[in-house]
Design a protein around this motif. Structure first.
Motif, PDB file in Angstrom:
ATOM      1  N   SER A 159      36.785  51.075  23.033  1.00 19.36           N
ATOM      2  CA  SER A 159      37.140  51.286  21.631  1.00 19.36           C
ATOM      3  C   SER A 159      38.092  50.204  21.138  1.00 19.36           C
ATOM      4  O   SER A 159      37.951  49.695  20.019  1.00 19.36           O
ATOM      5  CB  SER A 159      37.777  52.674  21.463  1.00 19.36           C
ATOM      6  OG  SER A 159      38.183  52.878  20.138  1.00 19.36           O
ATOM      7  N   ARG A 163      37.272  47.443  18.228  1.00 19.96           N
ATOM      8  CA  ARG A 163      38.144  47.301  17.056  1.00 19.96           C
ATOM      9  C   ARG A 163      38.576  45.839  16.900  1.00 19.96           C
ATOM     10  O   ARG A 163      38.590  45.293  15.798  1.00 19.96           O
ATOM     11  CB  ARG A 163      39.371  48.200  17.215  1.00 19.96           C
ATOM     12  CG  ARG A 163      40.128  48.431  15.915  1.00 19.96           C
ATOM     13  CD  ARG A 163      41.308  49.350  16.143  1.00 19.96           C
ATOM     14  NE  ARG A 163      42.493  48.614  16.561  1.00 19.96           N
ATOM     15  CZ  ARG A 163      43.415  49.068  17.389  1.00 19.96           C
ATOM     16  NH1 ARG A 163      43.286  50.263  17.921  1.00 19.96           N
ATOM     17  NH2 ARG A 163      44.468  48.339  17.683  1.00 19.96           N
ATOM     18  N   LYS A 166      35.753  43.613  15.527  1.00 20.24           N
ATOM     19  CA  LYS A 166      35.605  43.687  14.072  1.00 20.24           C
ATOM     20  C   LYS A 166      36.652  42.812  13.376  1.00 20.24           C
ATOM     21  O   LYS A 166      36.351  42.111  12.401  1.00 20.24           O
ATOM     22  CB  LYS A 166      35.708  45.144  13.598  1.00 20.24           C
ATOM     23  CG  LYS A 166      34.558  46.017  14.071  1.00 20.24           C
ATOM     24  CD  LYS A 166      34.613  47.411  13.454  1.00 20.24           C
ATOM     25  CE  LYS A 166      35.765  48.236  13.995  1.00 20.24           C
ATOM     26  NZ  LYS A 166      35.777  49.611  13.437  1.00 20.24           N
ATOM     27  N   GLN A 167      37.880  42.870  13.867  1.00 17.32           N
ATOM     28  CA  GLN A 167      38.942  42.064  13.270  1.00 17.32           C
ATOM     29  C   GLN A 167      38.664  40.573  13.441  1.00 17.32           C
ATOM     30  O   GLN A 167      38.836  39.777  12.507  1.00 17.32           O
ATOM     31  CB  GLN A 167      40.292  42.419  13.914  1.00 17.32           C
ATOM     32  CG  GLN A 167      40.867  43.764  13.512  1.00 17.32           C
ATOM     33  CD  GLN A 167      41.414  43.767  12.090  1.00 17.32           C
ATOM     34  OE1 GLN A 167      41.435  42.742  11.410  1.00 17.32           O
ATOM     35  NE2 GLN A 167      41.848  44.930  11.630  1.00 17.32           N
ATOM     36  N   HIS A 222      29.070  49.661  14.438  1.00 14.06           N
ATOM     37  CA  HIS A 222      30.300  49.472  15.204  1.00 14.06           C
ATOM     38  C   HIS A 222      31.076  50.772  15.437  1.00 14.06           C
ATOM     39  O   HIS A 222      32.262  50.728  15.787  1.00 14.06           O
ATOM     40  CB  HIS A 222      31.209  48.468  14.488  1.00 14.06           C
ATOM     41  CG  HIS A 222      30.587  47.126  14.269  1.00 14.06           C
ATOM     42  ND1 HIS A 222      29.687  46.882  13.253  1.00 14.06           N
ATOM     43  CD2 HIS A 222      30.718  45.954  14.949  1.00 14.06           C
ATOM     44  CE1 HIS A 222      29.305  45.612  13.298  1.00 14.06           C
ATOM     45  NE2 HIS A 222      29.906  45.036  14.307  1.00 14.06           N
ATOM     46  N   ASP A 307      42.375  49.827  11.951  1.00 17.51           N
ATOM     47  CA  ASP A 307      40.925  49.865  12.090  1.00 17.51           C
ATOM     48  C   ASP A 307      40.279  50.008  10.712  1.00 17.51           C
ATOM     49  O   ASP A 307      40.934  50.419   9.741  1.00 17.51           O
ATOM     50  CB  ASP A 307      40.527  51.033  12.996  1.00 17.51           C
ATOM     51  CG  ASP A 307      39.098  50.906  13.510  1.00 17.51           C
ATOM     52  OD1 ASP A 307      38.485  49.843  13.313  1.00 17.51           O
ATOM     53  OD2 ASP A 307      38.605  51.882  14.101  1.00 17.51           O
ATOM     54  N   ASP A 309      36.100  50.399   8.576  1.00 13.96           N
ATOM     55  CA  ASP A 309      34.656  50.574   8.666  1.00 13.96           C
ATOM     56  C   ASP A 309      33.996  49.226   8.364  1.00 13.96           C
ATOM     57  O   ASP A 309      34.072  48.724   7.238  1.00 13.96           O
ATOM     58  CB  ASP A 309      34.209  51.634   7.656  1.00 13.96           C
ATOM     59  CG  ASP A 309      32.709  51.895   7.720  1.00 13.96           C
ATOM     60  OD1 ASP A 309      32.061  51.421   8.678  1.00 13.96           O
ATOM     61  OD2 ASP A 309      32.190  52.577   6.812  1.00 13.96           O
TER      62      ASP A 309
END
Length: 381
Positions: A159, A163, A166-167, A222, A307, A309
């Motif tokens: 997880s 995260r 995505k960043q 994701h 975090d 979406d």
């Protein structure tokens, strides 16, 4: 900032792609001279060397390991009057016949079959672009320490890396702005038989719309590692991708051991890979250690961000901004946002003198990009 003695620790690795050239600066036509050395291998073509460092405990150690591999490679190439081409864009070539697909055989013959698919789909020229991949993972001690809710460790780790993925996808443009190093290219890249050096509209061809991208935008799910790997698998099942390796995005989540989607889904994330670094021709090894140290600091900074979406719209925006940052004249708003991020990082790492020196080094480069943008704007006004 997270208080932990393990905060700055981790595992680091470098993969450097370069081309072998002969004494005339042409693509070498000899066979790969390093056998099955796992640290000096090939990428797409027979004349493209990929140096792969072992896992190291710091950026400095990884760069030292790269230097040793580079020294070994050059020593082997010297008797044949061959050398290493330390530019992301290839030298002049007369035709694609000078780009032999890496001749993997035996147990590795599937690698050749994959490259033949890439040839049919994208052509050989695209595959000559070379760069640096930076691999990183947090120390297990650090991950255990920040797992304050005592979640299942593997689930927590996956997880966290998802995260972070995505960043980094939404901030990959910043690393392109700061490390793009390939505005010039030979005309043979446009058409067989042409010659001459061209100043393109891009500061980095391989990160621009002319570079490594799929023929469609792969939208991924994701929510979890299971849905993430499942969404990649759907693209493979439908034939949009030959395999997960064909997913041309600037960030990858990698498993330990064999890099397959099945291994990633079954055993989870081992490390994260940043794939956007150009070869820096002004650095003896093709990479400035400070740029990798900054990438590490950016990872640590982004770990503190909330975090979100990662919607299809945001995924498209991330890719478009990455390509925009590869322009010789990127959007001025990106430059301003980059400045804001560097300012926030300065505050975030205010108690670390070395980190501040690294951020200051990158800020100078960003200021240089601003000046260049201003000059170009004045010329065309």
């Amino acid at each position: 900032m997270i208080e932990s003695k393990y905060f700055y620790k981790g595992n680091f690795g470098i993969e450097r792609e370069t081309l072998r050239v002969d004494s005339q600066g042409k693509l070498a036509q000899t066979r790969h001279p390093f056998g099955n050395d796992e640290h000096i291998t090939r990428d797409f073509c027979e004349n493209q060397i990929e140096l792969v460092t072992p896992v190291c405990s710091s950026v400095a150690e990884a760069v030292e390991a790269l230097a040793e591999l580079d020294k070994t490679a050059r020593k082997v190439l010297a008797p044949n009057s061959e050398s290493i081409w330390l530019y992301s864009n290839p030298p002049h070539f007369d035709s694609e016949d000078e780009i032999p697909i890496a001749d993997f055989t035996g147990d590795h013959s599937s690698k050749r079959a994959y490259r033949e698919v890439l040839e049919r789909k994208y052509g050989k020229k695209l595959m000559l672009f070379s760069g640096i991949h930076f691999n990183f993972s947090f120390s297990e001690e650090f991950l255990h320490e920040i797992n304050t809710e005592n979640e299942d460790f593997h689930s927590f780790r996956d997880s966290l890396y998802l995260r972070l993925y995505k960043q980094l996808m939404t901030h990959s443009w910043l690393l392109v702005l700061l490390t793009a190093s390939s505005p010039y290219y030979d005309a043979s890249l446009d058409k067989d038989g042409k010659s001459g050096i061209i100043l393109s509209e891009y500061s980095s061809l391989r990160n621009s719309k002319r570079g490594y991208w799929n023929k469609f935008l792969p939208i991924l799910d994701h929510k979890s590692l299971r849905t993430f790997t499942g969404s990649i698998k759907k693209h493979v099942i439908t034939g949009s991708l030959y395999s997960a390796s064909e997913l041309y995005l600037p960030i990858r989540l990698k498993p330990k051991g064999v890099n397959t989607l099945e291994n990633l889904a079954a055993n989870g994330v081992d490390h994260i890979e940043l794939r956007m670094f150009d070869l820096n021709p002004s650095a003896p090894l093709g990479i400035d250690k400070r740029d990798l140290e900054f990438a590490h600091l950016l990872i640590l900074y982004l770990l503190s961000q909330p975090d979100f979406d990662f919607t299809p719209e945001l995924q498209e925006k991330a890719v478009n901004e990455h390509k925009n940052a590869a322009l010789l004249e990127p959007d001025a708003k990106l430059l301003e946002r980059g400045d804001d991020i560097l300012e926030n990082m300065t505050v975030h790492f205010s108690d670390n003198e070395h980190a501040l020196e690294i951020i200051s080094f990158e800020r100078q480069k960003l200021n240089g990009r601003k000046v260049c943008n201003s000059i170009v704007n004045n010329i065309y006004e």
